[in-house]
Design a protein around this motif. Structure first.
Motif, PDB file in Angstrom:
ATOM      1  N   ASP A  35      -3.050  -3.722  13.058  1.00 12.66           N
ATOM      2  CA  ASP A  35      -3.189  -2.263  12.845  1.00 12.66           C
ATOM      3  C   ASP A  35      -4.572  -1.852  12.344  1.00 12.66           C
ATOM      4  N   SER A  74       2.472  -4.037  18.227  1.00 15.62           N
ATOM      5  CA  SER A  74       2.155  -5.462  18.104  1.00 15.62           C
ATOM      6  C   SER A  74       2.746  -6.383  19.176  1.00 15.62           C
ATOM      7  N   LYS A 127       0.544 -14.061  11.520  1.00 16.95           N
ATOM      8  CA  LYS A 127       1.601 -13.229  12.103  1.00 16.95           C
ATOM      9  C   LYS A 127       1.943 -13.679  13.524  1.00 16.95           C
ATOM     10  N   HIS A 129       5.443 -12.522  15.680  1.00 17.14           N
ATOM     11  CA  HIS A 129       6.047 -11.325  16.281  1.00 17.14           C
ATOM     12  C   HIS A 129       6.293 -11.412  17.787  1.00 17.14           C
ATOM     13  N   THR A 161       6.902  -9.371  11.122  1.00 15.00           N
ATOM     14  CA  THR A 161       5.898  -8.559  10.434  1.00 15.00           C
ATOM     15  C   THR A 161       6.089  -8.766   8.931  1.00 15.00           C
ATOM     16  N   ASP A 163       6.789  -6.538   6.879  1.00 15.65           N
ATOM     17  CA  ASP A 163       7.829  -5.648   6.351  1.00 15.65           C
ATOM     18  C   ASP A 163       9.223  -6.000   6.866  1.00 15.65           C
ATOM     19  N   ARG A 164       9.334  -7.114   7.606  1.00 17.90           N
ATOM     20  CA  ARG A 164      10.648  -7.485   8.160  1.00 17.90           C
ATOM     21  C   ARG A 164      11.122  -8.825   7.596  1.00 17.90           C
ATOM     22  N   HIS A 211       9.843   6.103   5.039  1.00 25.09           N
ATOM     23  CA  HIS A 211      10.801   6.131   6.149  1.00 25.09           C
ATOM     24  C   HIS A 211      11.066   4.691   6.583  1.00 25.09           C
ATOM     25  N   HIS A 213      12.523   0.948   6.133  1.00 27.03           N
ATOM     26  CA  HIS A 213      12.188   0.117   4.968  1.00 27.03           C
ATOM     27  C   HIS A 213      13.077   0.326   3.742  1.00 27.03           C
ATOM     28  N   ILE A 224      12.629  -4.087   6.211  1.00 31.34           N
ATOM     29  CA  ILE A 224      13.483  -3.786   7.357  1.00 31.34           C
ATOM     30  C   ILE A 224      14.359  -5.017   7.549  1.00 31.34           C
ATOM     31  N   HIS A 270      -1.457  -4.056   7.959  1.00 30.09           N
ATOM     32  CA  HIS A 270      -0.074  -3.632   8.230  1.00 30.09           C
ATOM     33  C   HIS A 270       0.664  -3.417   6.903  1.00 30.09           C
ATOM     34  N   ASP A 329       2.891   4.290   7.346  1.00 31.25           N
ATOM     35  CA  ASP A 329       3.788   3.597   8.285  1.00 31.25           C
ATOM     36  C   ASP A 329       5.111   3.260   7.607  1.00 31.25           C
ATOM     37  N   LYS A 352      -1.910   4.113  16.172  1.00 33.12           N
ATOM     38  CA  LYS A 352      -0.768   3.240  16.457  1.00 33.12           C
ATOM     39  C   LYS A 352       0.357   4.066  17.087  1.00 33.12           C
ATOM     40  N   TYR A 353       1.083   3.516  18.008  1.00 29.58           N
ATOM     41  CA  TYR A 353       2.212   4.114  18.741  1.00 29.58           C
ATOM     42  C   TYR A 353       1.776   5.106  19.829  1.00 29.58           C
ATOM     43  N   LYS A 509      12.815   5.341  12.000  1.00 30.64           N
ATOM     44  CA  LYS A 509      13.774   5.927  11.053  1.00 30.64           C
ATOM     45  C   LYS A 509      13.114   6.299   9.738  1.00 30.64           C
TER      46      LYS A 509
HETATM   47  C1  NG6 Z   1       8.196   0.244  12.972  1.00 32.02           C
HETATM   48  C2  NG6 Z   1       8.133   0.299  11.453  1.00 32.02           C
HETATM   49  C3  NG6 Z   1       6.686   0.104  11.031  1.00 32.02           C
HETATM   50  C4  NG6 Z   1       6.118  -1.167  11.629  1.00 32.02           C
HETATM   51  C5  NG6 Z   1       6.301  -1.154  13.132  1.00 32.02           C
HETATM   52  C6  NG6 Z   1       5.830  -2.401  13.792  1.00 32.02           C
HETATM   53  C7  NG6 Z   1       9.802   1.802  10.437  1.00 32.02           C
HETATM   54  C8  NG6 Z   1      10.095   3.184  10.012  1.00 32.02           C
HETATM   55  N1  NG6 Z   1       8.607   1.593  10.964  1.00 32.02           N
HETATM   56  O1  NG6 Z   1       9.511   0.351  13.391  1.00 32.02           O
HETATM   57  O2  NG6 Z   1       6.589   0.097   9.643  1.00 32.02           O
HETATM   58  O3  NG6 Z   1       6.746  -2.279  11.084  1.00 32.02           O
HETATM   59  O4  NG6 Z   1       7.655  -0.977  13.451  1.00 32.02           O
HETATM   60  O5  NG6 Z   1       4.473  -2.512  13.685  1.00 32.02           O
HETATM   61  O6  NG6 Z   1      10.620   0.926  10.286  1.00 32.02           O
HETATM   62  S1  NG6 Z   1       3.714  -3.535  14.586  1.00 32.02           S
HETATM   63  O7  NG6 Z   1       2.295  -3.375  14.260  1.00 32.02           O
HETATM   64  O8  NG6 Z   1       4.187  -4.841  14.262  1.00 32.02           O
HETATM   65  O9  NG6 Z   1       3.965  -3.158  15.975  1.00 32.02           O
END
Ligand code: NG6
Ligand code: CA
Length: 509
Positions: A35, A74, A127, A129, A161, A163-164, A211, A213, A224, A270, A329, A352-353, A509
């Motif tokens: 990111d 990602s 990472k 993924h 990631t 956050d997961r 949002h 998380h 997540i 990230h 994020d 991003k997105y 979400k």
């Molecule tokens: C999204 C997550 C975001 C991030 C992304 C993946 C929520 C609200 N947002 O769904 O935080 O984890 O996924 O990011 O859950 S990436 O860089 O690995 O594609």
């Protein structure tokens, strides 16, 4: 005239004749940030952040003004880099949960497998993924197939990631530090009884979610997905940079004598952004800025290790990012509030997105001390071109039919003749970059998602000239009908069988 015969040493003879003796093949390191935006490195002119180590790669190597990821998220982006194929040709190449199966078949061509078959020692650190296992993973046994089954001799990874869940390191398929009496369980459907979540135990949080998380809490950070057990195996986010840098150092030291290929996936910037205490406060931008400074330190450590090992001049270092930037994020880490004058997009639109340019137009540098001359390149180059280009460099076999293009001379700064076009992807939607132009077909869906990033959903065809206006504010579709038709023809030809006018919006979400 008398003919003089000079006797040359055998090695010199071989080198002159271009015969038996092969020049030594370089080690290759691909560093992929997570990111990091086009405006997040000072190399492209940002004055609001200082990234001296990354800048060194840019200033002393090839600095790409038109470097691209295929996708603005990602998993698909990494899929393309690893396989040399457009990710929209694989319907599974979308943001994966932490328990998703491996989306690359062990039979498929991959960049690391090519390097491995070509005599390189290969490693993946950081990472991942791209999924692990075949579904219903039992994290208490060796998780397979994974990185080691698609071409990496060594791997030490976070599954998805930061956050997961599962929030553990997986080394060669095994969870590091797992204890038999505390097995790990993971679910993306429901919580395990009695386990704290952000909703049931907000008092346990050191970082709040904004949002998504709001599932399991690990290290005071809500994630997540749900997990249970593996208490002593869980990572400490603030130590993650040091942990992976340590693994990278070991890898380089152990393999400095043989050609190696290393894929180093940085977890910064990230979310959750958790720089080590050494970096906290190093910028005025809070956790996001500090995490970028930490990432820059990681890059510096790689270069230092190569220098100390005496192999800097025999190593090609490629630095890039998997997708464009985002401020909020999903955690209340003040990234938005403290950004000040810093523009992570570097003047581009989206992030991003997004299908707008900042989604996929990312920092890209190729550094090879003594071989690559400092060059600024305007050529269009995509990370997906690394497999074919590195195959050319090292003599690896590249199969027919890849979307990866051999642009080795562009990568090394010897040519400006890059790709003619590139289809970029954002959550299943696609757009075309060709020459100076970008064409975005109309898509339904909101203008922005919860991150506030603009998604590039336009009600009419969009046509933009990036050289004239990198910020993509002026839609030239009506005033340049011929160019629009040309771009549409190319786009529909390239995406035949894959393009869908209606793509379901991925809701954050
Ligand atoms: C999204 C997550 C975001 C991030 C992304 C993946 C929520 C609200 N947002 O769904 O935080 O984890 O996924 O990011 O859950 S990436 O860089 O690995 O594609
Ligand atoms: Ca990313």
């Amino acid at each position: 005239m008398k003919k003089t015969i000079f006797l040359l040493p055998v090695a010199a003879l071989a080198a002159c004749s271009g015969g038996e003796q092969q020049p030594q093949r370089p080690n290759i390191i691909v560093i992929l940030a997570d990111d990091l935006g086009f405006g997040d490195v000072s190399a492209y002119g940002s004055t609001t952040i200082s990234t001296p180590n990354i800048d060194r790669l840019a200033h002393e190597g090839v600095c790409f003004n038109n470097g691209y990821a295929t996708s603005s998220t990602s998993t698909p982006s990494r899929y393309a880099l690893m396989t040399g194929m457009y990710p929209w040709k694989n319907s599974e190449a979308k943001i994966l949960p932490g328990d998703a199966p491996l989306i690359i078949s062990p039979q498929q061509y991959t960049l690391p497998k090519m390097m491995q078959e070509n005599g390189y020692y290969t490693g993946a650190i950081g990472k991942w993924h791209l999924g692990m296992g075949t579904g219903n993973v039992n994290w208490n046994e060796r998780v397979t197939p994974g990185a080691n089954e698609i071409g990496f001799d060594y791997s030490c990874l976070i599954a998805a990631t930061n956050d997961r869940v599962p929030t553990v390191y997986v080394e060669n398929g095994n969870v590091v530090g797992l204890e038999a009496d505390d097995p790990i369980e993971v679910s993306y459907k429901e919580n395990f009884e009695g386990e704290p979540t952000a909703l049931t135990n907000p008092e346990m949080l050191k970082l709040e979610w904004s949002h998504g998380h709001n599932n399991s809490i690990v290290n005071g950070i809500p994630r997540i997905g749900f997990m249970k057990g593996g208490k002593n195996a869980r990572w400490v986010d603030e130590d993650m940079a040091d942990y992976f840098v340590g693994k990278v150092r070991n890898f380089i030291d152990e393999h400095k004598g043989s050609p190696f290929f290393l894929y180093y996936g940085l977890h910064q910037p990230h979310v959750p952004r958790t720089p080590n205490a050494r970096f906290v406060g190093s910028t005025t931008m809070g956790a996001r800025g500090d995490a970028i400074v930490e990432a820059d330190w990681c890059v510096g450590e790689v270069l230092k290790t190569l220098e100390e090992a005496g192999i800097l001049e025999n190593t090609l270092v490629i630095f890039t990012s998997d997708n464009g930037p985002v401020l909020n994020d999903g955690y209340k880490d003040m990234a938005e509030e403290l950004a000040g004058d810093h523009d992570p997009k570097g003047g581009l639109r989206g992030g991003k997105y997004s299908l707008f340019d900042a989604g996929t137009h990312i920092p890209l540098f190729a550094y090879w001390k003594g071989t690559i001359k400092p060059t600024v390149s305007n050529a269009l180059f995509c990370q997906m071109d690394l497999p074919a280009s590195l195959g050319k460099l090292t003599g690896g076999k590249v199969p027919e039919g890849l979307d990866s293009q051999d642009l080795l001379s562009v990568l090394l700064g010897k040519s400006e003749k890059g790709r003619e076009n590139l289809v970029v992807e954002a959550q299943g939607k696609m757009a075309l970059r060709a020459g100076d132009w970008v064409m975005i077909p109309p898509y339904k869906g909101p203008k922005r998602n919860r991150t506030k990033n603009e998604l590039g959903n336009l009600s009419e065809y969009g046509l933009f000239n990036l050289t004239q206006e990198p910020a993509q504010q002026t839609n030239l579709a009506a005033s340049e009908p011929e160019m629009l038709e040309k771009m549409k023809t190319q786009f529909f030809d390239l995406t035949k069988g894959y393009y869908k006018a209606d793509v379901e919006e991925v809701e954050l979400k």
